[in-house]
Design a protein around this motif. Structure first.
Motif, PDB file in Angstrom:
ATOM      1  N   UNK B   1       0.835  -1.215   0.000  1.00  0.00           N
ATOM      2  CA  UNK B   1       0.000   0.000   0.000  1.00  0.00           C
ATOM      3  C   UNK B   1       0.864   1.257   0.000  1.00  0.00           C
ATOM      4  N   UNK B   2       1.964   1.207   0.781  1.00  0.00           N
ATOM      5  CA  UNK B   2       2.827   2.376   0.869  1.00  0.00           C
ATOM      6  C   UNK B   2       3.408   2.724  -0.503  1.00  0.00           C
ATOM      7  N   UNK B   3       3.749   1.724  -1.284  1.00  0.00           N
ATOM      8  CA  UNK B   3       4.260   1.982  -2.633  1.00  0.00           C
ATOM      9  C   UNK B   3       3.186   2.582  -3.524  1.00  0.00           C
ATOM     10  N   UNK B   4       1.972   2.023  -3.419  1.00  0.00           N
ATOM     11  CA  UNK B   4       0.864   2.575  -4.200  1.00  0.00           C
ATOM     12  C   UNK B   4       0.689   4.051  -3.879  1.00  0.00           C
ATOM     13  N   UNK B   5       0.745   4.366  -2.582  1.00  0.00           N
ATOM     14  CA  UNK B   5       0.570   5.761  -2.181  1.00  0.00           C
ATOM     15  C   UNK B   5       1.678   6.610  -2.757  1.00  0.00           C
ATOM     16  N   UNK B   6       2.905   6.106  -2.644  1.00  0.00           N
ATOM     17  CA  UNK B   6       4.033   6.881  -3.172  1.00  0.00           C
ATOM     18  C   UNK B   6       3.841   7.211  -4.652  1.00  0.00           C
ATOM     19  N   UNK B   7       3.335   6.225  -5.405  1.00  0.00           N
ATOM     20  CA  UNK B   7       3.107   6.480  -6.831  1.00  0.00           C
ATOM     21  C   UNK B   7       2.030   7.529  -7.044  1.00  0.00           C
ATOM     22  N   UNK B   8       1.050   7.598  -6.144  1.00  0.00           N
ATOM     23  CA  UNK B   8      -0.069   8.522  -6.354  1.00  0.00           C
ATOM     24  C   UNK B   8       0.212   9.952  -5.886  1.00  0.00           C
ATOM     25  N   UNK B   9       1.121  10.078  -4.908  1.00  0.00           N
ATOM     26  CA  UNK B   9       1.359  11.405  -4.310  1.00  0.00           C
ATOM     27  C   UNK B   9       2.218  12.270  -5.233  1.00  0.00           C
ATOM     28  N   UNK B  10       1.733  13.494  -5.529  1.00  0.00           N
ATOM     29  CA  UNK B  10       2.544  14.438  -6.310  1.00  0.00           C
ATOM     30  C   UNK B  10       3.355  15.336  -5.384  1.00  0.00           C
ATOM     31  N   UNK B  11       2.850  15.544  -4.153  1.00  0.00           N
ATOM     32  CA  UNK B  11       3.505  16.472  -3.227  1.00  0.00           C
ATOM     33  C   UNK B  11       3.206  17.929  -3.538  1.00  0.00           C
ATOM     34  N   UNK B  12       2.303  18.131  -4.484  1.00  0.00           N
ATOM     35  CA  UNK B  12       2.034  19.510  -4.934  1.00  0.00           C
ATOM     36  C   UNK B  12       0.819  20.114  -4.232  1.00  0.00           C
ATOM     37  N   UNK B  13       0.626  21.394  -4.500  1.00  0.00           N
ATOM     38  CA  UNK B  13      -0.598  22.087  -4.097  1.00  0.00           C
ATOM     39  C   UNK B  13      -1.675  21.828  -5.142  1.00  0.00           C
ATOM     40  N   UNK B  14      -2.920  21.982  -4.711  1.00  0.00           N
ATOM     41  CA  UNK B  14      -4.045  21.915  -5.644  1.00  0.00           C
ATOM     42  C   UNK B  14      -4.683  23.299  -5.647  1.00  0.00           C
ATOM     43  N   UNK B  15      -4.411  24.043  -6.714  1.00  0.00           N
ATOM     44  CA  UNK B  15      -4.857  25.446  -6.759  1.00  0.00           C
ATOM     45  C   UNK B  15      -5.706  25.685  -7.994  1.00  0.00           C
ATOM     46  N   UNK B  16      -6.924  26.118  -7.769  1.00  0.00           N
ATOM     47  CA  UNK B  16      -7.827  26.472  -8.872  1.00  0.00           C
ATOM     48  C   UNK B  16      -7.957  25.326  -9.874  1.00  0.00           C
ATOM     49  N   UNK B  17      -8.047  24.126  -9.387  1.00  0.00           N
ATOM     50  CA  UNK B  17      -8.285  22.971 -10.247  1.00  0.00           C
ATOM     51  C   UNK B  17      -7.047  22.332 -10.835  1.00  0.00           C
ATOM     52  N   UNK B  18      -5.840  22.830 -10.499  1.00  0.00           N
ATOM     53  CA  UNK B  18      -4.612  22.271 -11.079  1.00  0.00           C
ATOM     54  C   UNK B  18      -3.610  21.924  -9.982  1.00  0.00           C
ATOM     55  N   UNK B  19      -2.847  20.857 -10.225  1.00  0.00           N
ATOM     56  CA  UNK B  19      -1.775  20.473  -9.306  1.00  0.00           C
ATOM     57  C   UNK B  19      -0.516  21.201  -9.714  1.00  0.00           C
TER      58      UNK B  19
END
Lengths: 521, 521
Positions: B1-19
């Motif tokens: 699961x931890x690997x799956x999460x790592x693949x999904x996480x961008x680490x970015x902000x979500x601002x006005x509909x965009x990462x």
């Protein structure tokens, strides 16, 4: 009557049921003759302020336990005692403010109506009470019985307004709503009508005796220096403040409240330009009538209403020219007059002068020249929407009989003006029903800037009723979540409390299951 | 699961509909292993904060016009999307906070229940709407038609809590209630669970698309520096703030909000010692059981609940000795454990050490010694009422598994303690029904210090329901007039507006005369 009043006035503070203090600090002032009155008053020391606050704290534990019906009796008794002394009260107010007797009689009536409105609401609560019933069977964890009510905040400091010596002062909306909520009150009397404050306090004193209320439930401290106000709002026993006055003073006191070790709510009703939007259809059909109503409204109380219509927004053209012509005609015949205080008059003069010297401003008309130095002239000026949008100095409230006409090129520019407005107590949209339906965007934009949006009426004359809102986004008020007029004003001095798993027999009456206002889930 | 999460996480902000943003500023942290996780996140620049706030402002004009039913759909869609991704969300939260999976699953359920509770309230409003009907015949002046409703305040900034990565964070109570009220939201993700915040934001992103909401209705900005928070609360577009966290940080942000050119409401839920008053009868009958429940409750989430019972007030004697003996026994077997963050652990250690070194304090018991440096020990101490009353340092909240037993000479001293308390989220009075009826003064004194008064139950486990109040007098919260849990929480983000003389066809639906919630006068 003036001699009778002089004999009755002590000039002292009323603290914890006793009249106290040296009445040698400042005099009442007659703004019409521009001269001191021989009624002298005390200026509260820090110790006296602390005594009043401490007495309010001590009285709070008794007063908060009075039933809503007992509080209602008390409010009605205050109204009765004011009514019984109306002749002296209005005479004193007339002398101290120069406001016409008829207006002051009306304002006294309004003050009593206001006290009675809160009494009505206490006797017949309008608010639901939420009750979530216990569910011992719920999985995985049983559900507790929880019930939501309100408690009064504690002692409230009230600052009276210069322009409403009765309805927004000693026994005015702030005091009435705080007492209704179960809070005790310390009023700092406005130095512009100290004798009126003292006479109204006499009425409250009688009501306290008659209703067997704790002595410290209401105190009046007199004062003419900022130190008195500072000492009051920073005293630890004070838990909320009601204020009506200028943005400048309101902001100072608001900042003091926020900086306390324990910050407290500060409800400042600060003022407004109350813009009037004139849509084209109605302007074309009723230009003359609209201009006449505008001048009448902006001249009420010589422009010293917080709902005075100080800005008019309309589209250039033939109809607006007719509007301006009628406005000019109506204004030109108006006499200059005294204002409430020398300070208000000189601020008005200075603001008006700055306005007239502004490069973007054209004078429309002024009333007749002032015969005396302390008289001020009603005035109207005009400015283009483009200039108005970029000049924040043109957007400020001028407290007095002055209006700024903002001339727009088109209806789109009127929307731009609406979107650029600061927070307002009110704004009015004038339009026939058809054109109103065609401007949903303008209506919505205006609604989000104001506490009260009005259609085809002037803003002056704030109704005392359950559905009123007198407040608005900053800087119209310091707390847009509250109203200072109308029965919801008492909510300012309450806070929620949840009773969990309380034995039925101990529950407050409003939370018992047989209360018809209870909504059970 | 931890690997799956790592693949999904961008680490970015979500601002006005965009990462967006560079995910190179800080890492998630595993408090159990006391080591960084290889999930990296961005730290928002002032420009990015401004972009999010500006987007929230732009989206507000669209979102505020959505009907209550459309907002309810949106809240339910968010709940649905969170539920659909619950496995990844709870796994990420487990890794980032060390809280048990069962607790996190429960908290996710609670978060969804909360979203749905607001949806319910939007579909079936509980509040009356006051309408004063016009009276053209009234003398001396006709009465206008006035109707009172509410408007949303505008874009809201939300600060998630360290101790509730779901229910008090990204889609937690503040966000849900702000969205319910018609406000747009900018969440500043808590750096202690940045990945959890991102995954929850993904759920909200899907709900935005599904419900066709404006892009800027919700933004997430990540950050680990105070500058991000400062930039957010001082941005002109932000009109209110919801915050759950420490008194220290809460007060800093609250002061910033009060000092703005336009001051805005700051709702800080800051914490509490949640005193437990044990009356003599029940203590005598149930000393062992009360001590066991106390230790269980103060150990929930290793003491990191804002309703953790940190103070016990009881009368000295044989029964209290039995209580102390059971407490000692229960505590002694408890293991030391990791806390939510290294910062929280070291603050707890320092506060506990200061407490143990205090001359007035006697240790009751501690849990087992810490095996690792980042583990902390559950602890209970005792102090005399006299010492407690004069030592403000003993009265402060210690965030963690610690309780202070205040030993009173008699019941009168228990009342003294109640009167000396600072504001609290909750307090409990334990007593049988007969003795509760004999202590009205204590009950009243406690009620005026708390947002929720509880009888014979522990405070932990705040119910999500209509009648809940989670707040209280300062310093429990910065605004005692509000709750952060329960459906009334949405009131924090509304303000009143009065519609005067508005054509019937243009009135908002809730003010039309056929709305059953209308009360006409």
């Amino acid at each position: 009557m003036t001699d009778t009043i002089k004999r009755r006035i002590t000039g002292q503070h009323f603290i914890d049921g006793a009249w106290t203090g040296q009445a040698d600090a400042f005099n009442s002032f007659d703004p019409v003759t521009n001269a001191k009155i021989d009624w002298q008053f005390a200026n509260a020391s820090e110790t006296e302020v602390a005594q009043a606050a401490t007495a309010a704290h001590a009285a709070f534990t008794q007063y908060r336990s009075k039933t809503p019906a007992q509080r209602a009796d008390f409010l009605e008794a205050i109204a009765g005692e004011i009514q019984a002394d109306i002749e002296a009260i209005t005479a004193a107010a007339h002398r101290e403010t120069g406001l016409p007797m008829a207006r002051l009689q009306g304002e006294t009536g309004r003050t009593c109506t206001q006290l009675k409105l809160f009494a009505t609401r206490l006797r017949e609560p309008l608010e639901p009470r939420f009750v979530d019933l216990a569910n011992p069977q719920r999985a995985p964890l049983p559900k507790a019985d929880t019930r939501l009510s309100v408690l009064p905040l504690g002692p409230v400091a009230v600052f009276g307004a210069s322009n409403f010596p009765l309805a927004f002062s000693t026994a005015g909306g702030d005091t009435a709503s705080a007492l209704a909520a179960g809070c005790t009150v310390v009023v700092k009397g406005h130095p512009a009508h100290a004798a009126t404050s003292e006479l109204v306090t006499r009425a409250i004193e009688k009501a306290i005796e008659r209703c067997d209320m704790p002595q410290g439930v209401f105190s009046l401290i007199q004062g003419s220096t900022p130190q008195v106000s500072t000492a009051l709002v920073t005293h630890g026993a004070i838990k909320a403040v009601g204020f009506t006055g200028s943005l400048r003073v309101g902001r100072i006191l608001s900042d003091l409240c926020a900086a306390r070790a324990e910050p407290i709510p500060f409800y400042g009703e600060l003022g407004s330009t109350n813009p009037q939007f004139l849509l084209s259809g109605i302007l074309s059909a009723q230009a003359e009538q609209l201009a006449t109503t505008q001048v009448q409204s902006m001249l009420m109380g010589h422009g010293q209403f917080c709902t005075s219509p100080g800005v008019v927004v309309a589209q250039k053209g033939e109809a607006l020219n007719r509007y301006i012509a009628t406005m000019t005609e109506n204004l030109a015949s108006l006499p200059a007059a005294a204002m409430l205080t020398p300070g208000i008059a000189s601020t008005y003069q200075a603001q008006l002068e700055a306005l007239l010297n502004h490069s973007a401003v054209t004078l429309i008309a002024q009333g007749q020249s002032a015969e005396a130095g302390h008289h001020t002239r009603p005035s109207a000026i005009r400015v283009s929407a483009d200039d108005y949008l970029v000049s924040s100095e043109l957007q400020q409230e001028i407290f007095g009989p002055c209006a700024v006409l903002v001339e727009c090129e088109n209806q789109a520019q009127m929307l731009q003006i609406a979107n650029a407005l600061e927070g307002q107590l009110t704004a009015t949209i004038h339009g026939n029903e058809e054109e109103l339906a065609q401007h949903p965007e303008l209506i919505e934009a205006v609604a989000y800037k104001v506490g009260r949006i009005i259609f085809n009426q002037m803003p002056t004359g704030v109704e005392v009723c359950h559905s009123m809102n007198h407040g608005g986004p900053y800087p119209a008020s310091t707390d847009s979540r509250s109203t200072s007029v109308g029965s919801d004003a008492m909510k300012r001095f309450e806070r929620p409390i949840c009773y969990q798993n309380m034995p039925q027999t101990l529950l407050p009456d409003d939370l018992k299951t047989d209360n018809p206002k209870v909504i059970s889930f």
